[in-house]
Design an enzyme around this catalytic site. Structure first.
Site, PDB file in Angstrom:
ATOM      1  N   CYS A  90      46.492   1.595  35.604  1.00  0.00           N
ATOM      2  CA  CYS A  90      47.686   1.076  36.303  1.00  0.00           C
ATOM      3  C   CYS A  90      47.744   1.420  37.893  1.00  0.00           C
ATOM      4  CB  CYS A  90      49.115   1.474  35.560  1.00  0.00           C
ATOM      5  SG  CYS A  90      49.362   1.462  33.958  1.00  0.00           S
ATOM      6  N   HIS A 140      54.762   1.757  40.420  1.00  0.00           N
ATOM      7  CA  HIS A 140      53.826   2.557  39.818  1.00  0.00           C
ATOM      8  C   HIS A 140      52.878   2.913  41.043  1.00  0.00           C
ATOM      9  CE1 HIS A 140      51.895   4.503  36.250  1.00  0.00           C
ATOM     10  NE2 HIS A 140      52.394   5.303  37.027  1.00  0.00           N
TER      11      HIS A 140
END
Length: 500
Positions: A90, A140
């Site tokens: 991610c 993120h």
């Protein structure tokens, strides 16, 4: 590759972005005639999912998954069928997306680090060019706890802001809006609510002369798999599913159950994409809006008996990548076999928008290829795991690797030397490792040479994970993972970890 050269400070102060749009197009080698002679800056709608592998689309040949809206979008788009996520996890992908840099340059080769401010971000370029910028969904990139407030000075140039660092609770999904530190909750299944917010954003911009760039970042189809809309989950539970040929017999029962949930998430997102495309058409924005869909990485989903990402296999590294050009442009939809990589996304979007590419960017501007230029059939792109962590630690078989993906081959080295060589044309499920096959000796040598060129270009010494972590000064636990639940790990700012 020609590009205007700016460091971060001079770029943000520069007035050179006031140059006319078509002059910028010509400097990127684009033919304005292909763009329909349009003299206004194109809008950008960039949509991406979390953990959606390239193989699981109707248009990609999956007979079971229902993705009619993405299938139509693919028919209208330039489709990079060999798009890859350079460091397939991610935060590293997202940092490359925002900066156009490789993981050892932006330093985010682990999850839950805070991206530094050294590079000119994609939103800063668009904002400086007069665009309204927006971001909705999963971020993120802040590294201060996955539910923590992110102040505006760390939004990397995005203005409209409805974001949470990270959650996979899709039915009780929190977020923050703008500079307000009050936590809010998306109603219902978060991807639907986020899509509706994006639709409202588009409608609000439809009569505005100011161009926009909006990023919509969905959390699904990332696990937990069986948390999507119940109607879709029930539909897939009743449907016989055909698993990939490299799913071992021992994993098939679990694979069928989790794949049904994964597909339910995917179809929910397909419906959301249909709503977005309808809004673009309804408002007339489709005439001058670039639409991009991709994912941050794939999911093994029991191929080889494994789950999740980070691995060098196609289920992990390959991602969908569709670019639909404005309807006023004369760009023909087609498939492109030449790979595109994560750091290439920012310069390519800037190129299509006829905006200068900052000097901090390391990826390649492929705008000319999208607009009709000849693809490089021999192009190789870098894939890597700088340090195994999280869901692929050393006790789970994780290890450092560097490799390349071409239109045909996958070649990978680990710290001990040659590891993998797949001929994906004859072995699409990657079940025959040709690394010691004498018939592939010349191919292996050529691929190894291409890999070394990329490592030299990116300043990558191929160090061990512990050595990179020591060099960068990151605080990790015993499994070389940043513990996002440990407040002593919060707020670690990434640093450049490459040679030179």
């Amino acid at each position: 590759m020609k590009r205007n050269q700016y460091n971060r400070r001079s770029f943000l102060k520069s007035t050179a972005l006031g140059l006319t749009w078509l002059v910028g197009c010509r400097s990127d080698g684009l033919d304005p005639a292909l763009l329909g002679g349009v003299h206004t800056k194109p809008n950008l709608l960039f949509v991406f999912a979390d953990q959606w592998r390239a193989q699981d689309m109707g248009y990609a040949g999956n007979p079971d998954i229902l993705t009619p809206n993405f299938d139509r979008l693919a028919d209208q788009s330039v489709n990079f069928v060999n798009a890859v996520s350079c460091c397939p996890v991610c935060s590293p992908f997202r940092a490359s997306l925002i900066t156009g840099q490789y993981p050892l340059t932006h330093g985010v080769f682990l999850n839950d680090l805070r991206l530094n401010n050294n590079a000119v971000s994609i939103a800063q370029v668009y904002r400086q060019a007069g665009y309204h910028t927006g971001y909705i969904g999963k971020w993120h990139l802040d590294g201060t706890g996955r539910s923590a407030f992110i102040p505006p000075e760390r939004h990397q140039g995005f203005g409209y802001w409805k974001v949470l660092e990270c959650t996979h609770n899709y039915n009780h999904s929190e977020y923050y809006e703008g500079a307000d530190a009050q936590k809010r909750i998306w109603p219902g299944y978060d991807a639907i609510a986020q899509t509706q917010d994006a639709q409202n954003y588009l409608k609000a911009r439809s009569d505005d002369q100011q161009p926009f760039m909006l990023f919509l970042s969905w959390g699904p189809p990332h696990a937990p798999y069986r948390t999507g809309p119940s109607v879709l989950l029930a539909q897939y539970d009743k449907k016989p599913l055909t698993l990939r040929k490299n799913v071992p017999e021992a994993s098939k029962e679990k694979a069928i159950r989790d794949t049904a949930g994964y597909y339910a998430h995917c179809t929910a997102l397909d419906q959301c994409m249909g709503e977005l495309l309808h809004t673009l058409t309804e408002t007339g924005l489709d005439r001058n809006t670039l639409v991009v869909f991709t994912s941050d990485h794939g999911d093994m989903l029991y191929s080889r008996g494994e789950l999740k990402k980070q691995r060098p296999y196609d289920e992990s590294i390959r991602i969908p990548f569709l670019v639909r050009c404005p309807t006023e442009w004369k760009v023909a939809p087609r498939q492109i076999k030449m790979p595109i990589n994560s750091p290439d996304i920012m310069p390519t979007l800037l190129g299509l928008s006829c905006l200068p590419v900052p000097a901090s960017v390391e990826g390649e501007n492929l705008a000319k290829v999208i607009s009709g230029g000849q693809p490089d059939s021999d192009r190789a792109v870098l894939i890597m795991c700088a340090s195994p962590f999280g869901q692929w630690t050393r006790d789970q078989g994780g290890k450092e690797y560097r490799g390349i993906r071409t239109a045909r081959y996958t070649y990978v080295k680990d710290l001990d030397g040659d590891w993998l060589l797949y001929d994906n044309e004859i072995d699409p499920w990657q079940q025959q490792n040709q690394i010691h096959n004498p018939a592939y000796r010349t191919v292996k040598q050529e691929l190894a040479s291409q890999l070394q060129v990329l490592l030299d270009r990116t300043g990558d010494e191929f160090l061990s994970g512990p050595e990179l972590i020591r060099r960068c000064g990151y605080r990790v636990d015993k499994k070389e993972t940043i513990n996002y639940q440990d407040q002593s790990s919060y707020g670690q700012v990434s640093v450049c970890c490459r040679k030179g």
